[in-house]
Motif scaffolding. Structure first.
Motif, PDB file in Angstrom:
ATOM      1  N   VAL A 426     -23.303  30.842  61.494  1.00 58.80           N
ATOM      2  CA  VAL A 426     -22.363  30.132  62.099  1.00 58.80           C
ATOM      3  C   VAL A 426     -20.857  30.362  61.609  1.00 58.80           C
ATOM      4  N   PHE A 427     -20.315  31.189  62.898  1.00 55.38           N
ATOM      5  CA  PHE A 427     -19.004  31.761  62.642  1.00 55.38           C
ATOM      6  C   PHE A 427     -18.075  30.748  63.449  1.00 55.38           C
ATOM      7  N   VAL A 540     -21.998  29.607  56.854  1.00 56.63           N
ATOM      8  CA  VAL A 540     -20.843  29.028  57.822  1.00 56.63           C
ATOM      9  C   VAL A 540     -19.791  30.076  57.262  1.00 56.63           C
ATOM     10  N   GLY A 541     -18.978  30.540  58.154  1.00 57.66           N
ATOM     11  CA  GLY A 541     -17.808  31.250  57.459  1.00 57.66           C
ATOM     12  C   GLY A 541     -16.870  31.778  58.541  1.00 57.66           C
ATOM     13  N   THR A 542     -15.975  32.334  58.056  1.00 59.07           N
ATOM     14  CA  THR A 542     -14.705  33.156  58.757  1.00 59.07           C
ATOM     15  C   THR A 542     -14.977  34.573  59.009  1.00 59.07           C
ATOM     16  N   ILE A 559     -21.364  31.742  67.475  1.00 58.05           N
ATOM     17  CA  ILE A 559     -19.653  31.924  67.575  1.00 58.05           C
ATOM     18  C   ILE A 559     -19.379  30.632  68.296  1.00 58.05           C
ATOM     19  N   LEU A 560     -18.562  29.754  67.289  1.00 59.24           N
ATOM     20  CA  LEU A 560     -18.357  28.429  67.844  1.00 59.24           C
ATOM     21  C   LEU A 560     -17.209  28.272  68.894  1.00 59.24           C
ATOM     22  N   ASP A 561     -16.222  29.174  68.723  1.00 57.22           N
ATOM     23  CA  ASP A 561     -15.050  29.178  69.472  1.00 57.22           C
ATOM     24  C   ASP A 561     -14.757  30.566  70.077  1.00 57.22           C
ATOM     25  N   ALA A 585     -21.713  39.296  65.949  1.00 56.46           N
ATOM     26  CA  ALA A 585     -22.989  39.501  66.583  1.00 56.46           C
ATOM     27  C   ALA A 585     -24.019  40.349  66.066  1.00 56.46           C
ATOM     28  N   GLY A 586     -23.425  41.426  65.431  1.00 53.13           N
ATOM     29  CA  GLY A 586     -24.260  42.560  64.747  1.00 53.13           C
ATOM     30  C   GLY A 586     -24.923  42.094  63.318  1.00 53.13           C
ATOM     31  N   ARG A 587     -24.545  41.131  63.039  1.00 52.66           N
ATOM     32  CA  ARG A 587     -25.353  40.445  61.746  1.00 52.66           C
ATOM     33  C   ARG A 587     -26.670  39.884  62.150  1.00 52.66           C
ATOM     34  N   ALA A 588     -26.982  39.555  63.406  1.00 51.68           N
ATOM     35  CA  ALA A 588     -28.412  39.094  64.012  1.00 51.68           C
ATOM     36  C   ALA A 588     -29.339  40.311  64.212  1.00 51.68           C
ATOM     37  N   GLY A 589     -30.662  39.906  63.839  1.00 49.98           N
ATOM     38  CA  GLY A 589     -31.642  40.854  64.037  1.00 49.98           C
ATOM     39  C   GLY A 589     -31.545  42.353  63.628  1.00 49.98           C
ATOM     40  N   ARG A 590     -30.966  42.421  62.338  1.00 49.11           N
ATOM     41  CA  ARG A 590     -31.059  43.675  61.756  1.00 49.11           C
ATOM     42  C   ARG A 590     -32.294  44.381  61.155  1.00 49.11           C
ATOM     43  N   ALA A 591     -33.193  43.415  60.841  1.00 50.22           N
ATOM     44  CA  ALA A 591     -34.751  43.918  60.442  1.00 50.22           C
ATOM     45  C   ALA A 591     -35.568  43.796  61.633  1.00 50.22           C
ATOM     46  N   GLU A 592     -36.804  43.452  61.369  1.00 53.65           N
ATOM     47  CA  GLU A 592     -37.833  43.468  62.573  1.00 53.65           C
ATOM     48  C   GLU A 592     -37.886  42.282  63.373  1.00 53.65           C
TER      49      GLU A 592
END
Length: 738
Positions: A426-427, A540-542, A559-561, A585-592
């Motif tokens: 959660v960004f 949860v982070g910046t 991405i909250l806002d 967005a690039g942190r999602a789905g980096r493996a299978e």
């Protein structure tokens, strides 16, 4: 005047050198440019570097003082790094002494010897064995001999307690002639090891093409390695470094954040047996000097560091890599306002070594350099392995209630991903509990008393905090305007979102990653260990989460806002917003596991969001470059920003008015073409830390004309009577107009 005169560069804001006689007893043959000297300066002593040696001085003989001591037998910086510092001082219009000071570790600035700290090792002597008669009745000594027998190359003194040994026991063995103490570099390798600890991965077609281009070129080249997140840019770095090390050279790798150090160091140490050192502000002064010396002496094969590591001396330079080259962290925002990415390219030119600039979202400046033929473009368009690009969805939150910054549909999605055993990111790019505190009765808002900014509400511990000037104060108990006690925190920050998620998902680990939670030395490393345990959790982070981290089990990024960047007053706002969303967005789905990205917005129909989610960052970059060309903004035009601040607004404005008159006169006198002088105007945040701020923008079609103007303008400003009444600075190629 007889005897050599030293022109010394001192860490002073003054853009000049200072003359001294050579230290007593030191002859001309002992003196070299680049040596450190301790000199009297006013009522104190300072350490500077010899920038020139002359046989005369403009300073009267009776005022010329001798230097107190020569601190080095040879220059402390290699020739190429000395030239880099000289160029940096000229380009960024900064004093040479201050520039050289930035390039040196703190202990060297203080006059400490430029010598490596030695490790003390305990080692068995020939003839020592556990059943030796001299220790037959000494079980602790016998144990020590057994332990040392397992370490034929010596056991570090720092590790003896971990093996249950004491210094007294080892000293007794030393007196019996069974043990000896030896000293050696902490980076010493007892015997040659194979370079690779693990075989490199098989490169796909795009990676192979990029590596062929890099490895088959000779001398200085600059490559822009543009690769979508998860496309294997790091593997390209590693294989390029492998070739570099096999050729007997060293590699310098720049990263944008300290938080990336643990995973980068771990990745490199898993691959290579060669010594790796790190350089960043989180080290203590001694650790930083040790790493600096290991790089200078060639003992460290790979140097990983943040912005200032660009000034690290290398005995055998072979490759420079700048990861996440677009990141604003590479630009120093005070003092010497250099850009480490640009210095990396110039250093590559000086050292005649290749430079790789890597990013999933390259800066428009770098893409423009590709268009101009200065950089070569390498693209990685597919994710490594079986990973697929995440799907995007803009979630319209108009009229939807929010809890902790999350809408109900998003909360339900978080629950679904956690139930599948996955992790969720959660960004929210706002620290604290809430962006502001407001009176519900009269509308009063808690503002900083020293800045034109609102105070952020923090809950642990409860207080109001200005993130611009760092001032803090207790939470107001009642409204100072109407005395109402109905004060409410408005909006959501990382703390509030964390609190809501902990309540909503009580059985799930929630990790908050922002500047406050990561202030401890090993905090980020400990968080990463939890994340890589693969257990379901919520991060949860910046922006700290957006920069290069590998989270193989994250399948949902929220991405909250995303609306803040759509209406930024800065012309770079759209570029930065597109970079931020793409990186997060690039942190999602980096493996299978497939990834999903949800962007909460009140502006779901905004063309920028639609283009970004449908066509990706390259389309945004192409459009932004075209608009910049029409508007004649960087990178198609060159900028310098003259800033001034004072206790009274009039003083800053008067100084900049004088600067404007002087600049206009210089432009006319030297017939400098196509230069615009805009201002002076108040800064976008006019009052900060109790001081009033204003700025004057200098723009030119040609970089040379702009630098010629600034070079002539600054000495005149230094002599102006108003210069002593304000704090002022020049920023070449500014990235922050605030």
């Amino acid at each position: 005047m007889t005897g050599p005169i030293l022109q010394v560069a001192l860490p002073s804001p003054l853009r000049r050198l200072f003359d001294y006689r050579a230290p007593r007893g030191v002859g001309a043959a002992d003196l070299h440019i680049g040596q450190r000297v301790r000199v009297p300066f006013g009522k104190r002593a300072m350490v500077g570097l010899i920038a020139a040696i002359s046989d005369h001085s403009e300073v009267p003989d009776n005022r010329l003082k001798p230097a107190e001591a020569l601190l080095d037998a040879t220059p402390v910086l290699p020739d190429s790094l000395w030239r880099l510092c000289q160029w940096t001082a000229r380009y960024y219009q900064h004093g040479l002494g201050d520039t050289l000071s930035v390039a040196l570790p703190v202990l060297l600035r203080q006059g400490e010897p430029a010598l490596a700290r030695q490790d003390q090792l305990w080692q068995l002597l020939p003839g020592a064995y556990p059943e030796h008669p001299a220790i037959a009745r000494a079980p602790k000594q016998k144990q020590a001999v057994q332990v040392l027998a397992q370490h034929p190359h010596g056991l570090s003194h720092a590790l003896i307690s971990q093996w249950g040994l004491s210094r007294d026991t080892l000293s007794t063995l030393e007196s019996k002639g069974l043990v000896q103490r030896i000293e050696q570099s902490p980076h010493h390798i007892a015997e040659p090891l194979p370079l690779l600890r693990e075989a490199h991965l098989t490169a796909n077609a795009e990676q192979r093409a990029a590596l062929d281009a890099i490895l088959n070129a000779e001398g200085f080249h600059t490559w822009l390695l543009e690769g979508v997140t998860g496309s294997g840019k790091t593997e390209v770095y590693l294989q390029a470094i492998e070739r570099c090390l096999l050729n007997g050279h060293q590699a310098l790798v720049l990263i944008p954040e300290i938080g990336l150090t643990p995973q980068t160091l771990n990745r490199f140490q898993q691959r290579f047996s060669a010594p790796v050192v790190i350089l960043h502000s989180g080290l203590n002064d001694r650790e930083r000097l040790d790493a600096w010396i290991a790089a200078r002496d060639g003992e460290a094969a790979i140097i990983i560091g943040t912005r200032s590591a660009i000034f690290t001396p290398l005995a055998r330079p072979g490759l420079i890599i700048v990861d996440e080259e677009h990141d604003l962290s590479y630009k120093q925002q005070d003092g010497l306002r250099y850009n480490a990415r640009d210095l990396a390219v110039y250093r590559g030119h000086l050292e005649q070594v290749p430079v790789i600039l890597g990013s999933a979202t390259p800066s428009l400046e770098s893409l423009h350099n590709v268009q101009q033929g200065r950089y070569q473009h390498l693209r990685l368009t597919i994710r490594a392995g079986n990973a697929k690009a995440p799907s995007f969805q803009c979630l319209d939150i108009r009229s939807r209630p929010l809890e902790g910054g999350l809408s109900r549909p998003l909360t339900d999605l978080v629950s679904q991903h956690l139930e599948r055993g996955n992790q969720v990111l959660v960004f929210i790019n706002r620290r604290g509990f809430a962006p502001t505190l407001m009176c519900h009765d009269c509308g009063w808002i808690a503002e900083c008393r020293r800045c034109d900014a609102r105070m952020t509400v923090h809950q642990s511990p409860p207080h109001l905090h200005c993130h611009h000037c760092n001032s803090q104060r207790p939470l107001d108990r009642c409204c100072p305007k109407c005395q109402s006690e109905d004060l409410r925190p408005l909006g959501a920050g990382t703390e509030r979102t964390e609190e809501f998620l902990k309540e909503r998902f009580a059985d799930t680990t929630v990790l908050r990653i922002d500047r406050e939670s990561m202030s401890r030395k090993r905090a980020m490393q400990e968080m990463m260990e939890i994340i890589h345990s693969a257990q379901p959790c919520i991060l949860v982070g910046t922006q700290m989460l957006a920069k290069g981290h590998h989270f193989p089990n994250v399948t949902l990024v929220a991405i909250l806002d995303a609306d803040g960047g759509l209406f930024s007053a800065d012309f770079r706002g759209p570029e930065r917003m597109a970079q931020m969303i793409t990186q997060v967005a690039g942190r999602a789905g980096r493996a299978e596991k497939p990834g999903q990205v949800i962007i909460q917005t009140h502006m779901a129909e905004h063309p920028l969001l639609i283009e970004l989610t449908e066509r990706g960052y390259p389309a945004i970059a192409e459009r932004e470059l075209a608009e910049r060309a029409i508007a004649q903004l960087p990178p198609y035009r060159f900028m310098a920003l003259l800033r001034a601040e004072a206790n009274h607004a009039r003083a800053a404005e008067d100084f900049l008015e004088a600067a404007l008159e002087q600049a206009e006169a210089l432009v006319a006198q030297h017939q400098l073409a196509d230069i615009d002088l805009l201002g002076p105007v108040p800064s976008p945040m006019e009052r900060r830390a109790g001081r009033h701020r204003a700025q004057l923008l200098l723009q030119a079609a040609q970089r040379s004309a702009l630098h010629q103007l600034v070079h002539m303008l600054l000495p005149a400003l230094e002599q102006h009577p108003l210069a002593r009444k304000v704090r002022w600075s020049i920023d070449i190629d500014p990235l922050d107009m605030f």
